[in-house]
Design a protein around this motif. Structure first.
Motif, short mmCIF file in Angstrom:
data_model
loop_
_atom_site.label_atom_id
_atom_site.label_comp_id
_atom_site.label_asym_id
_atom_site.label_seq_id
_atom_site.Cartn_x
_atom_site.Cartn_y
_atom_site.Cartn_z
N CYS A 259 -1.96 18.25 -12.26
CA CYS A 259 -2.74 18.71 -11.10
C CYS A 259 -3.90 17.78 -10.80
O CYS A 259 -4.21 17.51 -9.63
CB CYS A 259 -3.27 20.12 -11.36
SG CYS A 259 -2.02 21.41 -11.30
N HIS A 260 -4.54 17.26 -11.85
CA HIS A 260 -5.66 16.33 -11.64
C HIS A 260 -5.17 14.95 -11.20
O HIS A 260 -5.82 14.30 -10.37
CB HIS A 260 -6.47 16.19 -12.94
CG HIS A 260 -7.24 17.41 -13.31
ND1 HIS A 260 -8.09 18.07 -12.44
CD2 HIS A 260 -7.28 18.13 -14.47
CE1 HIS A 260 -8.64 19.11 -13.04
NE2 HIS A 260 -8.15 19.17 -14.28
N ASP A 261 -4.03 14.53 -11.76
CA ASP A 261 -3.54 13.17 -11.48
C ASP A 261 -2.88 13.06 -10.11
O ASP A 261 -2.90 11.99 -9.50
CB ASP A 261 -2.54 12.74 -12.55
CG ASP A 261 -3.18 12.53 -13.90
OD1 ASP A 261 -4.42 12.45 -13.96
OD2 ASP A 261 -2.44 12.44 -14.91
N ARG A 262 -2.29 14.14 -9.65
CA ARG A 262 -1.48 14.08 -8.43
C ARG A 262 -2.23 14.68 -7.23
O ARG A 262 -1.78 15.58 -6.56
CB ARG A 262 -0.14 14.78 -8.65
CG ARG A 262 0.65 14.15 -9.79
CD ARG A 262 1.93 14.86 -10.07
NE ARG A 262 2.91 14.64 -9.02
CZ ARG A 262 4.15 15.14 -9.03
NH1 ARG A 262 4.53 15.92 -10.04
NH2 ARG A 262 4.99 14.90 -8.04
N VAL A 263 -3.43 14.14 -7.03
CA VAL A 263 -4.24 14.51 -5.87
C VAL A 263 -4.12 13.39 -4.84
O VAL A 263 -4.42 12.23 -5.14
CB VAL A 263 -5.72 14.72 -6.26
CG1 VAL A 263 -6.56 15.02 -5.01
CG2 VAL A 263 -5.84 15.83 -7.28
N THR A 264 -3.66 13.72 -3.64
CA THR A 264 -3.39 12.70 -2.62
C THR A 264 -4.24 12.95 -1.39
O THR A 264 -4.58 14.10 -1.07
CB THR A 264 -1.91 12.74 -2.22
OG1 THR A 264 -1.59 14.05 -1.77
CG2 THR A 264 -1.04 12.39 -3.42
N PRO A 265 -4.60 11.87 -0.67
CA PRO A 265 -5.36 12.05 0.58
C PRO A 265 -4.46 12.62 1.67
O PRO A 265 -3.24 12.53 1.60
CB PRO A 265 -5.81 10.63 0.91
CG PRO A 265 -4.78 9.76 0.27
CD PRO A 265 -4.36 10.46 -0.98
N GLY A 266 -5.06 13.21 2.64
CA GLY A 266 -4.28 13.74 3.76
C GLY A 266 -4.28 15.25 3.80
O GLY A 266 -4.97 15.92 3.04
N LYS A 267 -3.48 15.80 4.69
CA LYS A 267 -3.50 17.24 4.94
C LYS A 267 -2.48 18.01 4.10
O LYS A 267 -2.52 19.24 4.05
CB LYS A 267 -3.24 17.50 6.43
CG LYS A 267 -4.32 16.93 7.34
CD LYS A 267 -4.02 17.24 8.80
CE LYS A 267 -5.10 16.69 9.71
NZ LYS A 267 -4.82 16.97 11.14
N ASN A 268 -1.52 17.31 3.48
CA ASN A 268 -0.50 18.03 2.72
C ASN A 268 -1.10 18.65 1.46
O ASN A 268 -1.94 18.03 0.80
CB ASN A 268 0.63 17.07 2.31
CG ASN A 268 1.43 16.60 3.50
OD1 ASN A 268 1.57 17.33 4.48
ND2 ASN A 268 1.94 15.38 3.43
N PRO A 269 -0.67 19.87 1.12
CA PRO A 269 -1.18 20.51 -0.11
C PRO A 269 -0.76 19.72 -1.35
O PRO A 269 0.34 19.19 -1.42
CB PRO A 269 -0.51 21.89 -0.09
CG PRO A 269 -0.08 22.10 1.33
CD PRO A 269 0.23 20.75 1.87
N ASP A 270 -1.66 19.60 -2.29
CA ASP A 270 -1.35 18.94 -3.55
C ASP A 270 -0.75 19.95 -4.52
O ASP A 270 -0.72 21.16 -4.27
CB ASP A 270 -2.62 18.34 -4.17
CG ASP A 270 -3.13 17.16 -3.36
OD1 ASP A 270 -2.31 16.31 -2.97
OD2 ASP A 270 -4.36 17.11 -3.10
N LEU A 271 -0.30 19.44 -5.67
CA LEU A 271 0.29 20.30 -6.69
C LEU A 271 -0.65 21.44 -7.07
O LEU A 271 -0.24 22.60 -7.19
CB LEU A 271 0.64 19.46 -7.92
CG LEU A 271 1.49 20.11 -9.01
CD1 LEU A 271 2.90 20.39 -8.50
CD2 LEU A 271 1.53 19.22 -10.25
#
Length: 393
Positions: A259-271
């Motif tokens: 959850c901490h590693d797979r944070v991405t920019p943009g509007k899509n929800p992250d894990l």
């Protein structure tokens, strides 16, 4: 019995010793997996730590103190590498069997601090009574750590002209302590879960075992101390459950890390934004804390009774059996849920969830943690006498 002079200095705290193993177990995790046995560097560190000897008296390097600390060590080791925890747990059982040896034989079998022990409580061998002892033959499956062990405690059906030749009423069963040079390892351990435990088949052919190296669960206990009074069966079940709890901790920690590693920019929800992920993390933490507390409390009660020299009630033993089965089962269920909510990431070996999922299902195949022990516990709770052969041992 009078206290015996120390042969080996007593070990430090099991938890502190396990902390010393944790990082090296992780560092050699893939080697342990590929070798299908504990990686040599980890094995040597385990020998030095005396974690393999926790079930022995202090004068042989054992722990001889609160068994809850042993459960904590299993859990910590399992959160690093399940096969390492499994090997330590398996050695504990082989060492507690030694309580039934006379003191001289105990010193002979457990005198070397570097020795590793394996065992099988399944009566898959035959021991023929001969002058001075027994002639042992048989083939046993699932003998964990057989490639790295120096001594084996193997259970057999004892035969003679006036004893039954098959298992059943009147059958006499004994455990035989046998050196590694009399053991043939048969390469059968091609598996998914607990791959590093090296649980191959072994074979013994016409090996003489002297009378003093043959014991049963009615043999006298030569070294009397609170730890040697602990019930072997339910304590072994509690150890298995602690390994399962450690695996749940590993899966939960890996999911949080993802959850901490797979944070991405943009509007899509992250894990971490998924409701299923949030729920699984919360459930895992609560399950882990609750089941661990119940398990440790039940074992603490047994320990208090052992220190007083009291006889355990069936209800007290039932509390340990029930807490063990429920803890292990709940841990497996939560690991399965984590595997599901993590999605396709669970399929990749680079994420620990894949490995933990395999390992925990292997851990719960052991007979000491099966659902029928809940039935035995329930018998005690409703006023019946539990009938399981290992319930009180």
């Amino acid at each position: 019995m009078k206290s015996s002079p120390s042969l080996i200095s007593a070990m430090t705290s099991p938890v502190e010793a396990a902390k010393e193993i944790y990082d090296i177990a992780i560092a050699h995790r893939e080697e342990t997996e590929s070798l299908r046995r504990i990686a040599p560097a980890v094995l040597e560190k385990l020998k030095d730590s005396q974690l393999f000897r926790m079930g022995l008296p202090k004068f042989l390097g054992g722990w001889e103190d609160n068994p809850v600390e042993v459960l904590k060590a299993y859990e910590l080791l399992s959160s690093a590498e399940a096969s390492v925890a499994w090997s330590v747990w398996n050695n504990h059982l082989a060492c507690t069997f030694g309580r039934f040896l006379d003191e001289d034989s105990m010193r002979e079998v457990y005198s070397e601090s570097s020795h590793v022990y394996a065992n099988s409580a399944r009566p898959e061998g035959i021991a023929e009574i001969v002058p001075g002892g027994y002639k042992v033959s048989g083939r046993w499956s699932l003998v964990s750590g057989c490639e790295i062990s120096d001594w084996f405690a193997m259970r057999c059906l004892v035969t003679s002209d006036d004893l039954p030749s098959t298992l059943g009423p009147g059958a006499l069963l004994k455990l035989f302590f046998i050196k590694k040079e009399d053991i043939k390892v048969i390469d059968t351990w091609h598996v998914g879960g607990l791959r590093g435990s090296g649980s191959h088949d072994i074979e013994i052919k016409d090996v003489f075992v002297k009378e003093s190296y043959a014991i049963d669960f009615n043999s006298p206990v030569s070294i009397d101390n609170p730890y040697s009074r602990l019930p072997i069966g339910c304590l072994n079940s509690a150890g298995n459950a602690s390994i399962a709890l450690g695996l749940l901790k590993a899966a939960m920690d890996e999911l949080i890390k993802m959850c901490h590693d797979r944070v991405t920019p943009g509007k899509n929800p992250d894990l971490r934004d998924r409701l299923t992920i949030q729920t699984a993390v919360a459930k895992s933490k609560t399950t882990l804390d609750a089941k661990r507390t119940q398990l440790h409390n039940s074992v603490s009660t047994i320990w208090e009774e052992a220190q007083k020299g009291n006889t355990y009630t069936d209800e007290q033993l039932a509390d340990v059996w029930a807490a063990s089965v429920e803890a292990a089962t709940a841990a497996r269920s939560m690991v399965t849920e984590i595997f599901a909510v993590a999605g396709t990431a669970s399929l990749y070996t680079k994420f620990r969830i894949e490995r933990v999922h395999r390992d925990i299902h292997a851990v719960l195949q052991h007979g000491i943690i099966q659902p029928h022990w809940l039935n035995q516990a329930g018998m005690a709770y409703v006023g019946l006498k539990p009938t399981g052969a290992m319930f009180r041992i």
